[in-house]
Write a protein that holds these residues in place. Structure first.
Motif, PDB file in Angstrom:
ATOM      1  N   GLY A 354      28.056  44.138  47.411  1.00  0.00           N
ATOM      2  CA  GLY A 354      29.072  45.134  47.440  1.00  0.00           C
ATOM      3  C   GLY A 354      30.263  45.585  47.192  1.00  0.00           C
ATOM      4  N   ASP A 355      30.909  45.756  48.238  1.00  0.00           N
ATOM      5  CA  ASP A 355      32.414  46.069  48.159  1.00  0.00           C
ATOM      6  C   ASP A 355      33.096  44.826  47.497  1.00  0.00           C
ATOM      7  OD1 ASP A 355      31.928  48.818  48.564  1.00  0.00           O
ATOM      8  OD2 ASP A 355      32.661  48.859  50.331  1.00  0.00           O
ATOM      9  N   SER A 356      32.957  43.768  47.800  1.00  0.00           N
ATOM     10  CA  SER A 356      33.959  42.695  47.439  1.00  0.00           C
ATOM     11  C   SER A 356      33.616  42.614  46.106  1.00  0.00           C
ATOM     12  CB  SER A 356      33.634  41.313  48.310  1.00  0.00           C
ATOM     13  OG  SER A 356      32.026  41.143  48.619  1.00  0.00           O
ATOM     14  N   VAL A 357      32.698  42.820  45.614  1.00  0.00           N
ATOM     15  CA  VAL A 357      32.459  43.090  43.987  1.00  0.00           C
ATOM     16  C   VAL A 357      33.312  43.926  43.594  1.00  0.00           C
ATOM     17  CG1 VAL A 357      30.758  43.365  42.165  1.00  0.00           C
ATOM     18  CG2 VAL A 357      30.115  42.205  44.071  1.00  0.00           C
ATOM     19  N   ALA A 358      33.289  45.086  43.935  1.00  0.00           N
ATOM     20  CA  ALA A 358      34.067  46.241  43.780  1.00  0.00           C
ATOM     21  C   ALA A 358      35.639  45.705  43.668  1.00  0.00           C
ATOM     22  CB  ALA A 358      33.757  47.356  44.533  1.00  0.00           C
ATOM     23  N   ALA A 359      35.877  44.941  44.617  1.00  0.00           N
ATOM     24  CA  ALA A 359      37.200  44.533  44.870  1.00  0.00           C
ATOM     25  C   ALA A 359      37.831  43.655  43.758  1.00  0.00           C
ATOM     26  CB  ALA A 359      37.229  44.006  46.262  1.00  0.00           C
ATOM     27  N   VAL A 360      36.977  42.317  43.300  1.00  0.00           N
ATOM     28  CA  VAL A 360      37.447  41.371  42.375  1.00  0.00           C
ATOM     29  C   VAL A 360      37.421  42.041  41.026  1.00  0.00           C
ATOM     30  CG1 VAL A 360      36.744  39.375  43.551  1.00  0.00           C
ATOM     31  CG2 VAL A 360      34.995  40.502  42.033  1.00  0.00           C
ATOM     32  N   ASN A 361      36.602  43.233  40.936  1.00  0.00           N
ATOM     33  CA  ASN A 361      36.773  43.790  39.575  1.00  0.00           C
ATOM     34  C   ASN A 361      38.021  44.811  39.554  1.00  0.00           C
ATOM     35  OD1 ASN A 361      34.222  43.060  38.225  1.00  0.00           O
ATOM     36  ND2 ASN A 361      33.003  44.368  39.526  1.00  0.00           N
ATOM     37  N   GLN A 362      38.273  45.409  40.860  1.00  0.00           N
ATOM     38  CA  GLN A 362      39.443  46.214  40.682  1.00  0.00           C
ATOM     39  C   GLN A 362      40.499  45.250  40.436  1.00  0.00           C
ATOM     40  OE1 GLN A 362      39.172  48.788  44.304  1.00  0.00           O
ATOM     41  NE2 GLN A 362      41.589  48.791  44.272  1.00  0.00           N
ATOM     42  N   PHE A 363      40.794  44.397  40.999  1.00  0.00           N
ATOM     43  CA  PHE A 363      41.941  43.360  40.898  1.00  0.00           C
ATOM     44  C   PHE A 363      41.826  42.711  39.574  1.00  0.00           C
ATOM     45  CE2 PHE A 363      41.180  43.040  46.085  1.00  0.00           C
ATOM     46  CZ  PHE A 363      41.804  44.522  45.948  1.00  0.00           C
ATOM     47  N   GLY A 364      40.725  42.572  38.838  1.00  0.00           N
ATOM     48  CA  GLY A 364      40.764  41.825  37.661  1.00  0.00           C
ATOM     49  C   GLY A 364      40.591  40.529  37.713  1.00  0.00           C
ATOM     50  N   LEU A 365      39.971  40.197  38.883  1.00  0.00           N
ATOM     51  CA  LEU A 365      39.822  38.779  39.117  1.00  0.00           C
ATOM     52  C   LEU A 365      38.240  38.152  38.655  1.00  0.00           C
ATOM     53  CD1 LEU A 365      41.734  38.384  42.366  1.00  0.00           C
ATOM     54  CD2 LEU A 365      42.316  37.250  40.076  1.00  0.00           C
ATOM     55  N   ALA A 366      37.469  39.030  38.228  1.00  0.00           N
ATOM     56  CA  ALA A 366      36.151  38.854  38.379  1.00  0.00           C
ATOM     57  C   ALA A 366      35.886  37.514  37.318  1.00  0.00           C
ATOM     58  CB  ALA A 366      35.272  39.808  37.625  1.00  0.00           C
ATOM     59  N   ASP A 367      36.559  37.227  36.072  1.00  0.00           N
ATOM     60  CA  ASP A 367      36.431  36.068  35.478  1.00  0.00           C
ATOM     61  C   ASP A 367      37.073  34.861  36.185  1.00  0.00           C
ATOM     62  OD1 ASP A 367      38.985  36.847  35.004  1.00  0.00           O
ATOM     63  OD2 ASP A 367      39.058  37.008  32.805  1.00  0.00           O
ATOM     64  N   LYS A 368      37.666  34.962  37.156  1.00  0.00           N
ATOM     65  CA  LYS A 368      38.226  33.833  37.575  1.00  0.00           C
ATOM     66  C   LYS A 368      37.223  33.537  39.021  1.00  0.00           C
ATOM     67  CE  LYS A 368      42.995  33.837  36.490  1.00  0.00           C
ATOM     68  NZ  LYS A 368      43.289  35.127  35.863  1.00  0.00           N
TER      69      LYS A 368
END
Ligand code: AMP
Length: 396
Positions: A354-368
């Motif tokens: 859910g929302d923590s996925v949206a958060a890491v995407n929003q902050f541009g951290l998904a690839d880390k």
């Protein structure tokens, strides 16, 4: 168990359940194609082996009726671009058009069937409908983690018709492997971070995680219920009064199991649930009357950050505050950065549900992050320790 890497699709028609439930704007334009991109490795492997792929998915909630606004046809066109090959489209997922187009497939061809949920039998898990789907292909691949918690025709029942020829796609396997690294035999210490609005929606997740983690961090709105359960003043914060005993039981269970429980000690508070509210900081257990805790404070960030940086395995589900509003974003940003930093130092991190996925995407951290899950509800149920029907059907 068959696997994508060891199974040869040469000369086979693979019936693949995928999740092409892509968000679209009012004009039917795809606004985020990550779900479509996520299935590409599975489709490419099938084609590279010399097989053909019959893709089936749902889109939206047409409730068992044909609804042209929820047609998968635009998605077929988009997939053609992504795959670099023209995707054939069947105007119904069963019946003469689907049958004829599936029968005519040659090696390297891709066929996308129309929205499964145009038929009520899909969500009803109907046996005859499942059989009709099964007759289109020679081997069943489930690559739709997002619907693995549903016992629908295409996600679960259809697998019965492929007793010797069913397997997980790459995406599904990656989700399963990631959860395994967290709930199976995690590298220790293992820290779970659970946030979000309510304890009620995460009770079973918390209970299940207590069985595998060394440290449990609780943030977000749900932390207020724990602060209140410990006798704190939470002002006008979101508190589930009927769950104070449950919170106390979880605190006791953590103690009994030797799990270090971290509850926020300070908070960012506001005099209204609004972006332009007046804000302040205070101890989490001394929120003034009329004020509400909408984010974790700097002291909590520091403690949580240290726990995360000392971990070898990290699971994160749910934001630390109302991160959709800028003044209450700092806690979630700091935790996302800490998880990314720990990952950079060798920890395995899974962000899911859910929302923590949206958060890491929003902050541009998904690839880390080691793995960002694609399945909201499915991941939540998986973390609760439930056996997902879509997974059991392929394993069974
Ligand atoms: P969930 O869907 O349960 O993971 O909850 C996510 C939602 O929790 C987000 O929309 C956040 O805005 C909300 N949330 C996080 N912290 C708080 C808080 N302190 N008070 C109220 N809502 C919160």
């Amino acid at each position: 168990m068959l696997t994508m890497d060891t199974f040869s699709f040469a000369g086979k028609k693979a019936l693949v359940r995928v999740d092409l439930n892509v968000p679209q704007d009012a004009n039917g334009h795809i606004t985020d194609d990550s779900r479509a991109r996520a299935i590409i490795p599975t489709v490419k492997k099938i084609l590279a082996d010399g097989g053909s792929a019959i893709l089936m998915s749902h889109l939206g909630r047409p409730k068992g009726k044909v609804n042209p606004a929820m047609s998968l046809k635009p998605v077929a066109d988009h997939l053609s671009n992504l795959l670099g090959t023209s995707v054939i489209f069947a105007t119904d997922c069963v019946g003469p058009d689907a049958k004829a187009k599936a029968a005519a497939l040659k090696a390297g061809d891709v066929l996308l069937l129309e929205n499964l949920r145009f038929h009520p039998e899909e969500e009803g898990g109907d046996e005859a409908f499942s059989q009709s789907l099964s007759e289109l292909g020679d081997v069943y691949v489930n690559d739709a983690f997002g619907t693995a918690h549903r016992a629908h025709a295409s996600t679960t029942v259809v697998a019965r018709f492929f007793p010797q020829a069913k397997l997980f796609g790459y995406l599904m396997q990656a989700e399963i492997d990631s959860v395994g690294k967290v709930l199976g035999e995690p590298k220790r210490p293992m820290t779970a971070i659970v946030g979000g609005s309510k304890v009620s929606s995460k009770i079973n997740v918390l209970r299940n995680l207590l069985g595998s983690c060394d440290e449990l961090i609780i943030g977000g709105g749900m932390a207020n219920t724990f602060v209140r359960a410990n006798g704190g003043n939470t002002g006008a914060s979101l508190v589930e009064e009927d769950l104070l005993d449950t919170a106390r039981a979880i605190i006791a269970e953590a103690k009994a199991k030797g799990v270090k429980l971290h509850i926020p000690t300070d908070a960012v508070v506001a005099d209204a649930f609004a972006e332009n509210a007046n804000t302040d900081q205070c101890p989490a257990d001394a929120v003034p009357d009329g004020w509400m805790a909408l984010d974790i404070g700097p002291k909590s960030i520091e403690v949580f950050r240290n726990a995360i940086l000392g971990s070898k395995t990290i699971l994160w589900n749910g934001p630390m505050g109302v991160f959709e509003m800028k003044p209450f974003q700092q806690g979630t940003v700091a935790i996302a950065n800490a998880v990314a930093e720990a990952t950079g130092k060798g920890a395995f991190s899974l962000v899911g549900g859910g929302d923590s996925v949206a958060a890491v995407n929003q902050f541009g951290l998904a690839d880390k992050i080691s793995y960002v899950s694609t399945g909201g509800g499915a991941m939540l149920e998986y973390l609760e320790g439930k056996v997902l029907p879509g997974i059991a059907a392929v394993r069974g």
